[in-house]
Design an enzyme around this catalytic site. Structure first.
Site, PDB file in Angstrom:
ATOM      1  N   HIS A  10      10.435  -7.192   2.379  1.00  0.00           N
ATOM      2  CA  HIS A  10       9.634  -6.122   3.006  1.00  0.00           C
ATOM      3  C   HIS A  10      10.378  -5.543   4.228  1.00  0.00           C
ATOM      4  O   HIS A  10       9.887  -5.584   5.361  1.00  0.00           O
ATOM      5  CB  HIS A  10       8.256  -6.649   3.431  1.00  0.00           C
ATOM      6  CG  HIS A  10       7.251  -5.559   3.654  1.00  0.00           C
ATOM      7  ND1 HIS A  10       5.934  -5.643   3.283  1.00  0.00           N
ATOM      8  CD2 HIS A  10       7.367  -4.330   4.213  1.00  0.00           C
ATOM      9  CE1 HIS A  10       5.291  -4.525   3.608  1.00  0.00           C
ATOM     10  NE2 HIS A  10       6.140  -3.707   4.188  1.00  0.00           N
ATOM     11  N   ARG A  62       3.782  -1.035  -2.048  1.00  0.00           N
ATOM     12  CA  ARG A  62       2.987  -2.252  -1.902  1.00  0.00           C
ATOM     13  C   ARG A  62       3.081  -3.064  -3.187  1.00  0.00           C
ATOM     14  O   ARG A  62       3.126  -2.507  -4.292  1.00  0.00           O
ATOM     15  CB  ARG A  62       1.515  -1.920  -1.637  1.00  0.00           C
ATOM     16  CG  ARG A  62       1.230  -1.387  -0.232  1.00  0.00           C
ATOM     17  CD  ARG A  62       1.388  -2.472   0.838  1.00  0.00           C
ATOM     18  NE  ARG A  62       1.080  -2.003   2.183  1.00  0.00           N
ATOM     19  CZ  ARG A  62       1.986  -1.540   3.056  1.00  0.00           C
ATOM     20  NH1 ARG A  62       3.272  -1.500   2.740  1.00  0.00           N
ATOM     21  NH2 ARG A  62       1.607  -1.159   4.258  1.00  0.00           N
TER      22      ARG A  62
HETATM   23  P1  NDP Z   1       1.765   9.589   2.915  1.00  0.00           P
HETATM   24  O1  NDP Z   1       0.296   9.418   3.111  1.00  0.00           O
HETATM   25  O2  NDP Z   1       2.488  10.548   3.794  1.00  0.00           O
HETATM   26  O3  NDP Z   1       2.061  10.019   1.397  1.00  0.00           O
HETATM   27  C1  NDP Z   1       1.357   9.511   0.318  1.00  0.00           C
HETATM   28  C2  NDP Z   1       1.752  10.279  -0.940  1.00  0.00           C
HETATM   29  O4  NDP Z   1       1.152   9.637  -2.068  1.00  0.00           O
HETATM   30  C3  NDP Z   1       1.232  11.732  -0.947  1.00  0.00           C
HETATM   31  O5  NDP Z   1       2.176  12.585  -1.538  1.00  0.00           O
HETATM   32  C4  NDP Z   1      -0.022  11.647  -1.811  1.00  0.00           C
HETATM   33  O6  NDP Z   1      -0.369  12.846  -2.500  1.00  0.00           O
HETATM   34  C5  NDP Z   1       0.424  10.605  -2.833  1.00  0.00           C
HETATM   35  N1  NDP Z   1      -0.766   9.979  -3.457  1.00  0.00           N
HETATM   36  C6  NDP Z   1      -1.756   9.281  -2.879  1.00  0.00           C
HETATM   37  N2  NDP Z   1      -2.660   8.896  -3.793  1.00  0.00           N
HETATM   38  C7  NDP Z   1      -2.233   9.375  -4.977  1.00  0.00           C
HETATM   39  C8  NDP Z   1      -2.739   9.336  -6.300  1.00  0.00           C
HETATM   40  N3  NDP Z   1      -3.894   8.715  -6.597  1.00  0.00           N
HETATM   41  N4  NDP Z   1      -2.037   9.953  -7.265  1.00  0.00           N
HETATM   42  C9  NDP Z   1      -0.879  10.595  -7.004  1.00  0.00           C
HETATM   43  N5  NDP Z   1      -0.328  10.664  -5.753  1.00  0.00           N
HETATM   44  C10 NDP Z   1      -1.000  10.069  -4.765  1.00  0.00           C
HETATM   45  O7  NDP Z   1       2.391   8.137   3.040  1.00  0.00           O
HETATM   46  P2  NDP Z   1       3.873   7.695   3.513  1.00  0.00           P
HETATM   47  O8  NDP Z   1       4.858   8.499   2.735  1.00  0.00           O
HETATM   48  O9  NDP Z   1       3.993   7.707   4.979  1.00  0.00           O
HETATM   49  O10 NDP Z   1       3.890   6.156   3.068  1.00  0.00           O
HETATM   50  C11 NDP Z   1       3.703   5.777   1.710  1.00  0.00           C
HETATM   51  C12 NDP Z   1       3.513   4.273   1.596  1.00  0.00           C
HETATM   52  O11 NDP Z   1       4.735   3.592   1.801  1.00  0.00           O
HETATM   53  C13 NDP Z   1       2.586   3.633   2.620  1.00  0.00           C
HETATM   54  O12 NDP Z   1       1.214   3.813   2.285  1.00  0.00           O
HETATM   55  C14 NDP Z   1       3.002   2.179   2.574  1.00  0.00           C
HETATM   56  O13 NDP Z   1       2.217   1.480   1.617  1.00  0.00           O
HETATM   57  C15 NDP Z   1       4.455   2.239   2.117  1.00  0.00           C
HETATM   58  N6  NDP Z   1       5.375   1.785   3.161  1.00  0.00           N
HETATM   59  C16 NDP Z   1       6.182   0.712   2.909  1.00  0.00           C
HETATM   60  C17 NDP Z   1       7.081   0.289   3.863  1.00  0.00           C
HETATM   61  C18 NDP Z   1       8.020  -0.830   3.588  1.00  0.00           C
HETATM   62  O14 NDP Z   1       8.695  -1.301   4.491  1.00  0.00           O
HETATM   63  N7  NDP Z   1       8.161  -1.283   2.366  1.00  0.00           N
HETATM   64  C19 NDP Z   1       7.167   0.933   5.174  1.00  0.00           C
HETATM   65  C20 NDP Z   1       6.309   2.060   5.320  1.00  0.00           C
HETATM   66  C21 NDP Z   1       5.435   2.445   4.343  1.00  0.00           C
HETATM   67  P3  NDP Z   1      -0.721  14.200  -1.692  1.00  0.00           P
HETATM   68  O15 NDP Z   1       0.624  14.702  -1.184  1.00  0.00           O
HETATM   69  O16 NDP Z   1      -1.296  15.088  -2.710  1.00  0.00           O
HETATM   70  O17 NDP Z   1      -1.654  13.790  -0.586  1.00  0.00           O
HETATM   71  C1  OXD Z   2       4.181   0.012   6.686  1.00  0.00           C
HETATM   72  C2  OXD Z   2       4.914  -1.153   6.283  1.00  0.00           C
HETATM   73  O1  OXD Z   2       3.182   0.336   6.041  1.00  0.00           O
HETATM   74  O2  OXD Z   2       5.690  -1.676   7.093  1.00  0.00           O
HETATM   75  O3  OXD Z   2       4.585   0.643   7.673  1.00  0.00           O
HETATM   76  O4  OXD Z   2       4.816  -1.607   5.147  1.00  0.00           O
END
Ligand code: NDP
Ligand code: OXD
Length: 312
Positions: free
Chosen positions: A272, A224
């Site tokens: 994006h 993001r």
């Molecule tokens: P998940 O919820 O599966 O994974 C999130 C990861 O971040 C976990 O490993 C979690 O730790 C870690 N995390 C969360 N908070 C913290 C923190 N404070 N400190 C350290 N680590 C942290 O999410 P996804 O992998 O499915 O997606 C990640 C992000 O990607 C989405 O939230 C979205 O914003 C972005 N995204 C962007 C897209 C694009 O097109 N650009 C498309 C899809 C998603 P833990 O394992 O310990 O829970």
């Molecule tokens: C998502 C994205 O969060 O598209 O899936 O950014």
């Protein structure tokens, strides 16, 4: 199937193919685009819905987000019992792996430099870089980050991973928690951001954290825009501490025409698009989850249920 009503409320999304797909996957369900004054629905399929939608549908049992990130949903005033379910991969992790490996390899192998040379008819070589000098740090080792970290490891880069709780992945050196962040950054030269946007992670890529990357660092942000303090990133690129950045996400999208990222020679911008929502996969996943709920399964057993207190 018991009588079930599903409201579709997705901003910037053509509804017809989604309605047709959801109706075909859930025969007997009433699936309609939400309009103000619509009858109460049991479930909703949403992307960036307006507050009015949530306010008018207090009886919803769950909202299915057609993306992985739920930061926009958690900014709404939600009734306390309403559960949010995000996409759990649904074809996104392979796209993220492609995008990040492409950006990393393009930078590491200096393909931009070769392209510029070739454009001038120049046949030139650059000294091969040492892979061991390009350790890659992946922030967030969830559904997407874990796949990305392992894809990068396949190319023999040293890989570090940072998560909130400890995670073990083959070929990835794990760091976790606030106490692990500085060591993780100091061990990394290329930084890939795949964190969710939460109060703990907003502005996390700033002058202090980005300065801790090894000299010649490079940022790939696919999570993001609000994770990054734009001016701090630009200052570190301009000072030479960072070699550049590939950015797919921005604080304001579309990226405003006057934003310096557009023209910066060391910044690559994409709109994006690193991991798109794939309609067929997403409909299949959401329909399967709704069928499981209708069959009486507790919602907490479904993959992708959001923990609102944690923020993802
Ligand atoms: P998940 O919820 O599966 O994974 C999130 C990861 O971040 C976990 O490993 C979690 O730790 C870690 N995390 C969360 N908070 C913290 C923190 N404070 N400190 C350290 N680590 C942290 O999410 P996804 O992998 O499915 O997606 C990640 C992000 O990607 C989405 O939230 C979205 O914003 C972005 N995204 C962007 C897209 C694009 O097109 N650009 C498309 C899809 C998603 P833990 O394992 O310990 O829970
Ligand atoms: C998502 C994205 O969060 O598209 O899936 O950014």
């Amino acid at each position: 199937m018991p009588h079930v009503r599903i409201a579709f409320c997705c901003t910037d999304t053509k509804p017809e193919p989604w309605l047709a797909g959801l109706r075909a996957a859930l025969p007997g369900a009433v699936v309609e685009v939400w309009q103000p004054g619509a009858p109460p629905a049991d479930y909703a399929v949403v992307w960036a819905p307006p507050q009015a939608f949530v306010d008018e549908q207090p009886g919803l049992k769950a909202m299915f987000n057609i993306g992985a990130g739920v930061d926009a949903l958690l900014r709404l005033r939600l009734p306390p019992g309403l559960r949010l379910v995000r996409l759990d991969d649904a074809g996104m992790s392979v796209q993220m792996a492609e995008y990040v490996c492409h950006a990393l390899i393009r930078h590491f192998r200096e393909f931009d430099g070769y392209e510029a040379d070739v454009a001038q008819g120049k046949w030139s070589y650059r000294k091969p870089r040492e892979r061991s000098e390009y350790p890659v740090g992946v922030m967030g080792l969830g559904v997407l980050g874990a796949r990305v970290a392992q894809a990068v490891a396949q190319f023999d880069f040293p890989v570090n991973g940072w998560s909130r709780t400890p995670r073990e992945l083959p070929g990835v050196r794990g760091f976790h928690g606030a106490q692990g962040l500085n060591d993780f950054l100091a061990a990394s030269r290329v930084l890939v951001n795949l964190l969710p946007l939460t109060p703990d992670t907003q502005d996390i890529l700033n002058r202090d954290t980005l300065s801790r990357l090894q000299p010649g660092g490079y940022l790939i942000n696919v999570a993001r825009g609000a994770h990054v303090v734009d001016d701090d990133l630009l200052a570190l690129i301009d000072s030479g501490h960072l070699a550049g950045a590939t950015l797919d996400v921005f604080r304001t999208e579309p990226l405003p025409a006057a934003h310096p990222f557009w023209q910066h020679p060391k910044v690559t911008v994409t709109p994006h698009t690193s991991a798109r929502t794939l309609r067929t996969e997403s409909i299949a996943q959401i329909a399967t989850k709704i069928r499981r709920l209708l069959a009486g399964e507790p919602i907490d057993r479904l993959p992708g249920v959001v923990d609102a207190a944690r923020g993802y």
